[in-house]
Motif scaffolding. Structure first.
Motif, short mmCIF file in Angstrom:
data_model
loop_
_atom_site.label_atom_id
_atom_site.label_comp_id
_atom_site.label_asym_id
_atom_site.label_seq_id
_atom_site.Cartn_x
_atom_site.Cartn_y
_atom_site.Cartn_z
N UNK A 1 0.83 -1.21 0.00
CA UNK A 1 0.00 0.00 0.00
C UNK A 1 0.87 1.26 0.00
N UNK A 2 1.96 1.25 0.77
CA UNK A 2 2.86 2.40 0.81
C UNK A 2 3.51 2.63 -0.55
N UNK A 3 3.89 1.54 -1.21
CA UNK A 3 4.51 1.64 -2.53
C UNK A 3 3.52 2.21 -3.55
N UNK A 4 2.25 1.83 -3.44
CA UNK A 4 1.23 2.31 -4.37
C UNK A 4 0.96 3.79 -4.18
N UNK A 5 1.12 4.28 -2.95
CA UNK A 5 0.88 5.69 -2.67
C UNK A 5 1.96 6.59 -3.26
N UNK A 6 3.17 6.05 -3.38
CA UNK A 6 4.30 6.85 -3.89
C UNK A 6 4.24 7.09 -5.35
#
Length: 126
Positions: free
Chosen positions: A121-126
């Motif tokens: 999820x963090x990777x998708x936000x970036x």
């Protein structure tokens, strides 16, 4: 008496206790049999007795376990074999409840899946 939990592999029959167990099942065993399960079989882990006592006395239908707004019950979600729980987490089916699931999770595999999902999820936000 030690308590062992099946952590990997399919259903097995344990002659030492005359019982069939699957992933997530917990069994009371002797010290000697516990050593065999953990060190030789390697598909079991010993469970802290305090965890087991909490799980046995936990009322899954208690109102504090259910998120009133969504009706999500982390206890019911986690009270399944570990593979479908991990699959649901990785698929994003419980993204809105990761904190609740993480707090209620006792299985390392489930906690690892939550960590992986949060990283995704963090990777998708970036």
């Amino acid at each position: 008496m030690p308590v062992a939990e099946k952590t990997t592999g399919g259903e097995v029959y344990l002659r030492g206790i005359d019982q069939r167990v699957s992933i997530g099942d917990r069994v009371d065993v002797s010290e000697e049999f516990a050593e065999y399960l953990v060190e030789e079989r390697t598909d079991f882990r010993l469970v802290d007795v305090q965890d087991v006592e909490f799980e046995e006395t936990n009322n899954e239908d208690s109102p504090e376990d259910v998120d009133e707004a969504s009706g999500f019950d982390p206890g019911s979600f986690l009270d399944r074999n570990v593979d479908p729980v991990v699959e649901d987490i990785k698929a994003g089916d419980v993204d809105g409840h990761l904190d609740e699931v993480n707090e209620a999770a006792e299985r390392v595999t489930v906690q690892d899946a939550i960590g992986e999902r949060r990283a995704t999820l963090e990777t998708q936000e970036d």
